[in-house]
Scaffold this active site. Structure first.
Site, PDB file in Angstrom:
ATOM      1  N   CYS A 169       0.850  -1.191   0.000  1.00 13.20           N
ATOM      2  CA  CYS A 169       0.000   0.000   0.000  1.00 13.20           C
ATOM      3  C   CYS A 169       0.880   1.233   0.000  1.00 13.20           C
ATOM      4  O   CYS A 169       2.101   1.149   0.168  1.00 13.20           O
ATOM      5  CB  CYS A 169      -0.959   0.023   1.194  1.00 13.20           C
ATOM      6  SG  CYS A 169      -0.135   0.235   2.784  1.00 13.20           S
ATOM      7  N   CYS A 174       3.198   1.874   2.842  1.00 16.47           N
ATOM      8  CA  CYS A 174       4.447   1.094   2.852  1.00 16.47           C
ATOM      9  C   CYS A 174       5.575   1.925   2.253  1.00 16.47           C
ATOM     10  O   CYS A 174       6.688   1.973   2.794  1.00 16.47           O
ATOM     11  CB  CYS A 174       4.285  -0.197   2.048  1.00 16.47           C
ATOM     12  SG  CYS A 174       3.148  -1.400   2.771  1.00 16.47           S
ATOM     13  N   ASP A 222      14.090  29.126 -30.137  1.00 15.02           N
ATOM     14  CA  ASP A 222      15.317  29.601 -30.757  1.00 15.02           C
ATOM     15  C   ASP A 222      15.112  29.515 -32.272  1.00 15.02           C
ATOM     16  O   ASP A 222      14.413  28.620 -32.755  1.00 15.02           O
ATOM     17  CB  ASP A 222      16.493  28.724 -30.328  1.00 15.02           C
ATOM     18  CG  ASP A 222      17.766  29.088 -31.048  1.00 15.02           C
ATOM     19  OD1 ASP A 222      18.156  30.267 -31.000  1.00 15.02           O
ATOM     20  OD2 ASP A 222      18.367  28.189 -31.673  1.00 15.02           O
ATOM     21  N   ASP A 265      18.254  23.821 -29.339  1.00 15.67           N
ATOM     22  CA  ASP A 265      18.983  22.644 -29.793  1.00 15.67           C
ATOM     23  C   ASP A 265      19.794  22.002 -28.686  1.00 15.67           C
ATOM     24  O   ASP A 265      20.486  21.010 -28.909  1.00 15.67           O
ATOM     25  CB  ASP A 265      19.886  22.982 -30.983  1.00 15.67           C
ATOM     26  CG  ASP A 265      20.915  24.050 -30.657  1.00 15.67           C
ATOM     27  OD1 ASP A 265      21.120  24.330 -29.458  1.00 15.67           O
ATOM     28  OD2 ASP A 265      21.519  24.602 -31.589  1.00 15.67           O
ATOM     29  N   ASP A 289      21.978  26.884 -26.392  1.00 13.82           N
ATOM     30  CA  ASP A 289      20.794  27.376 -25.686  1.00 13.82           C
ATOM     31  C   ASP A 289      20.728  26.861 -24.250  1.00 13.82           C
ATOM     32  O   ASP A 289      19.722  27.070 -23.565  1.00 13.82           O
ATOM     33  CB  ASP A 289      19.524  26.933 -26.431  1.00 13.82           C
ATOM     34  CG  ASP A 289      19.458  27.499 -27.840  1.00 13.82           C
ATOM     35  OD1 ASP A 289      19.737  28.702 -28.002  1.00 13.82           O
ATOM     36  OD2 ASP A 289      19.156  26.736 -28.764  1.00 13.82           O
TER      37      ASP A 289
END
Length: 747
Positions: free
Chosen positions: A13, A16, A434, A633, A637
């Site tokens: 459960c 746990c 970009d 890319d 960036d």
């Protein structure tokens, strides 16, 4: 710091998982621990100087659970087979125990309903029936012995209660009450007809809960099918050229630099570069791209993809855990093991859930006794409250949806690195793209050839290609490549001279060819007024325009531009339909950037922004209080990808280790940005549905079990039906998550 993934067995459960987390966090040296109930794995970051891996495993065992296997989070995933075996064993055990319990419980149901059919046993027969019910119920309880062991262990060892504790208490109450009455029957103090035996309640509670656990185990196994399917793609044997001979080697023996042979229909064993041959390769299992990709000498191939037609040889560049497939599996597994922010609420509730249910059950029991009801009535209420309560549904609501959502993304070539990213993506309001390499191809192409005077376009293009043939400038490469595409002959110039900042001059067949800007022609006193109008028009569209001249006369114009990627317009249109604000950011001059922006109809243009300034621009947009995604890319960036709320690296190909991005797109297809956001919307809708039903079930089920409706309708929930409801609550949540597999991308 080191990170480890530990497969944990015997979690039953949500509490746990929370208990294991608490147990681990108490250990000196554990930096962070996250336990996923759905995947049954503990993800631990620890300081190896302060604590050893064996100590972590021992801590989990001390908490009352079983360690199946451990491995470093950085290693190639290896324990799928062990997981599969352990899952099958668990399902087989639950199935056998359920069938055994059901067979023994059905006679108990008959005994409990005998009076309805007017059957009144005598003293002797009644005693025997009580004995038989006792034996059958005892055997059923033995089939569910784990509930009692785990429930007791939670209280004794961890000083806390879990779902097994509630089940053990409820079943024990019915069984012990019946046993006491049975002793009274056997001693002759109570007539069998008035004994009030509830053995069938105890037996059917175990039976229904076992059924629920069985269905839950099967459903949870299906949510992790994506990882297993990816692991099954791994090639076991590779054909490698050694000492001039082809040899079959285990994939673990293949090394970087080995030459590997691939025949038609075979899976490619590792990542590499084709050195001989030609073929087409089905890469759909990695990128989601259905069209086979042509492979020639120099092409990159990806491990686990399928060779379709020809044979080829490739040099292995990445093997084992460094391959694209291994990286994908690792990213998906980490994402499935992470927790979404929305799960924190469910975890907090689960932590207090079991103690709260115990209190409610006791209060309901005392209330009905004080209200004048019989002990049997109050005991039935007590058992129903204990049994109907289910924190499992709360614990499964989020992680199962995250598991299926991240798997769906991986199948589409969209790698979502964490549950946080999956949740946050749907909140994005501003998408920043970009320009170069993301919205555009990133390399210049000839877009226009304009012929002036009496020349034709092919002759103008030939003049330009001859002049640029010896140049190494990117624009020259674009002109020569375009001429070659048009199958135009490009003779070698007799003389070539490059004039920095102006253009080039070449001589061919005793003719002087000029190619350059206004400055070159002005210096040569060559009139280009006839080209001025078209020149201004093309430059106004953001293109770089070169004037072509021969023998002091202007022959035409060549326009070059960085062209849009094929699906960029469709992606931007779709995002705008989703009411996202689109921003284009670029280091190019404003004229060029705005020309691209006009083609795409973006909302805002940020031009002449240096790479190191992009993160600052993202921060400005975030200052408006809106969530911002940056699409780039993944190289120059990186600062902006980190600054954004969600960084999306597109077209990463085989280099997916873009640490700065939360979402990595394998294909160079901008429509996947739309799919990633749409998938986030879909996953969050499912998570909210799951949480709603989990909360609704407990909010309504517990009061009904406590007898809230009894004063008004006379309805009292039978403990057996409470067991049925509890058994199917978590199954319904997992099933709802599995329905996500019907998701269809918007394109």
């Amino acid at each position: 710091m080191e990170r480890v993934i530990i497969k944990v067995a015997q979690m039953h459960c949500a509490s746990c998982a929370i208990n294991i987390e608490k147990f681990l966090k108490r250990k000196n040296g554990v930096i962070q621990s996250s336990v996923n109930f759905a995947t049954e794995k503990a993800y631990i970051e620890y300081d190896p100087k302060k604590i050893r891996l064996s100590d972590l495993e021992e801590a989990i065992v001390q908490a009352g659970y079983k360690v199946v296997v451990s491995q470093s989070a950085e290693e190639e995933p290896v324990f799928s087979d062990r997981e599969k075996i352990q899952r099958r064993q668990e399902i087989r055990s639950l199935r056998l125990r359920f069938i055994f319990s059901l067979i023994l419980s059905l006679p108990l149901m008959f005994f409990s309903m005998a009076h309805i059919f007017g059957f009144q046993p005598g003293d002797s027969l009644g005693n025997n029936m009580a004995l038989l019910q006792f034996i059958l119920a005892t055997l059923v309880l033995l089939a569910g012995y784990q509930f009692f062991i785990r429930g007791a262990r939670a209280v004794i060892i961890r000083h806390s209660a879990n779902m097994d504790t509630l089940v053990a208490l409820g079943v024990s109450a019915a069984y012990l009450y019946s046993l006491v009455n049975s002793l009274a029957v056997w001693s002759g103090r109570i007539h069998p007809a008035a004994a009030g035996l509830y053995y069938e309640t105890a037996a059917f509670l175990i039976t229904f809960i076992l059924l629920g656990r069985l269905l839950e185990a099967v459903a949870k196994g299906k949510t992790s099918e994506a990882i297993r399917k990816l692991l099954d793609l791994q090639v076991k044997i590779a054909v490698v050229i050694k000492d001039g001979q082809e040899k079959s080697l285990p994939i673990s023996d293949v090394m970087v630099g080995d030459i590997v042979v691939v025949r038609p229909g075979e899976r490619i064993p590792a990542d590499g570069e084709v050195v001989e041959g030609y073929s087409s390769v089905d890469e759909s299992m990695i990128s989601g791209e259905s069209i086979p990709q042509e492979k020639t000498v120099g092409s990159q191939v990806i491990g686990a993809t399928i060779n379709k037609t020809g044979s080829f040889k490739f040099r292995a560049t990445k093997v084992g855990r460094d391959t694209l497939l291994a990286q994908i599996i690792r990213l998906v597994e980490e994402a499935q093991g992470s927790k979404a922010p929305i799960q924190e609420l469910a975890d907090r509730i689960s932590a207090y859930f079991v103690p709260a249910v115990l209190v409610i059950a006791v209060l309901a029991f005392l209330f009905w006794l004080v209200a004048g009801k019989t002990l049997i009535f109050a005991l039935g209420v007590f058992i129903s409250v204990l049994i109907i309560a289910c924190p499992c549904a709360l614990g499964l609501a989020t992680p199962t949806a995250v598991m299926v959502g991240t798997a769906l993304g991986a199948n589409q070539g969209i790698l979502i690195k964490s549950a946080r990213s999956l949740e946050l993506a749907h909140q994005i309001r501003i998408v920043v793209f970009d320009k170069t390499g993301t919205l555009t191809e990133g390399s210049p192409r000839v877009t226009d050839v304009v012929a002036l005077a009496e020349e034709d376009e092919s002759r103008v293009l030939q003049y330009a290609a001859i002049a640029e043939k010896r140049s190494e400038h990117p624009l020259a490469e674009a002109v020569v490549s375009y001429a070659q595409e048009k199958k135009i002959e490009i003779p070698e110039p007799e003389v070539f001279n490059s004039l920095t900042g102006r253009g080039v001059i070449a001589r061919y067949n005793n003719e002087v060819i000029l190619l350059g800007n206004r400055r070159l022609f002005t210096e040569r006193n060559i009139d280009f007024s006839t080209a001025e109008g078209r020149l201004n028009e093309l430059e106004g569209r953001g293109k770089t325009v070169m004037i072509v001249g021969c023998q002091d006369k202007v022959k035409g114009l060549i326009a070059v531009a960085d062209t849009l990627k094929p699906f960029a317009p469709a992606a931007v249109r779709a995002l705008k339909r989703m009411r996202k604000w689109i921003v284009l950011i670029s280091g190019d001059n404003r004229v060029t950037a705005e020309a691209i922006a006009r083609q795409l109809k973006v909302n805002t243009v940020l031009a002449e922004v240096l790479p190191q300034e992009k993160a600052a621009e993202i921060k400005k947009l975030q200052s408006k209080g809106l969530k911002v995604a940056m699409v780039g890319d993944g190289i120059n960036d990186a600062p902006a990808l980190v600054q954004a709320d969600i960084g999306i690296a597109i077209g990463a190909g085989t280099d997916i280790a873009v640490e700065s991005a939360e979402i990595v797109l394998l294909k160079d297809d901008l429509r996947d940005v739309v799919t990633a956001i749409d998938l986030s919307h879909y996953a969050m809708k499912k998570i909210k549905q799951n949480l709603f039903w989990a909360f609704f079930y407990n909010s309504v089920g517990i009061p009904i079990a406590a007898g809230m409706l009894y004063p008004f309708t006379g309805f009292l929930l039978n403990p057996m039906f409470a067991g049925v409801a509890m058994a199917f609550s978590s199954v319904s949540v997992v099933t709802n998550s599995l329905l996500m597999r019907r998701y269809r991308r918007p394109f």
